[in-house]
Design an enzyme around this catalytic site. Structure first.
Site, PDB file in Angstrom:
ATOM      1  CD  GLU A   1      -3.202   1.149   1.667  1.00  0.00           C
ATOM      2  OE1 GLU A   1      -3.908   2.172   1.665  1.00  0.00           O
ATOM      3  OE2 GLU A   1      -3.622   0.036   2.019  1.00  0.00           O
ATOM      4  CB  SER A   2       3.959   2.180   1.792  1.00  0.00           C
ATOM      5  OG  SER A   2       3.440   2.045   3.084  1.00  0.00           O
TER       6      SER A   2
END
Length: 141
Positions: free
Chosen positions: A63-64
């Site tokens: 996600e980052s």
């Protein structure tokens, strides 16, 4: 004035201070026209109880890097990015070294983006595959 590649990487990594990315020691290490690469060390901070990389830490990496990829290619003065949905399939375990997440755009729209994220180890073995959809919204001024 256009920033150099190193200046963009430095600025991106500085934005990670006091965040989950800093806690997990995630570092943006490369980018191009349609991709972004981050790495995360595999150590006791990201282990499951049995001493291998935790799938949740891998999902946080996915996600980052995906959100940062959407963010880095947008007008960040007037817009912000949020994750909408994430999926992750974990294929192989890792006990040490680094894992590298490469986010590549499948769709780069003005409002929504879809990214494919491949997580590999130091030997380029495929560890996990993720998909992330993001949304770009206007900042309220």
């Amino acid at each position: 004035m256009q920033l150099s590649k190193q200046e963009v990487l430095d600025k991106a990594n500085a934005a990670s201070k006091n965040t989950l990315m800093e806690t997990l020691d995630i570092e943006i290490v490369d980018y191009g026209d349609d991709f972004l690469v981050a790495r995360m060390p595999v150590n006791s901070r990201v282990y499951q109880p049995d001493g291998v990389l935790h799938g949740g830490a891998t999902a946080a990496l996915i996600e980052s890097v995906g959100s940062f990829a959407s963010h880095i290619f947008l007008d960040i003065e007037n817009k912000f990015v949020r994750g909408l949905e994430i999926t992750a399939n974990h294929l192989k375990s890792v006990k040490s070294g680094y894992v590298y997440a490469k986010a590549t755009f499948l769709h780069k729209g003005r409002t929504t983006q879809l990214l494919d994220v491949r997580v590999t180890d130091d030997d380029d073995n495929l560890i996990s595959i993720g998909r992330l959809s993001t949304i770009t919204l206007p900042k309220n001024k």
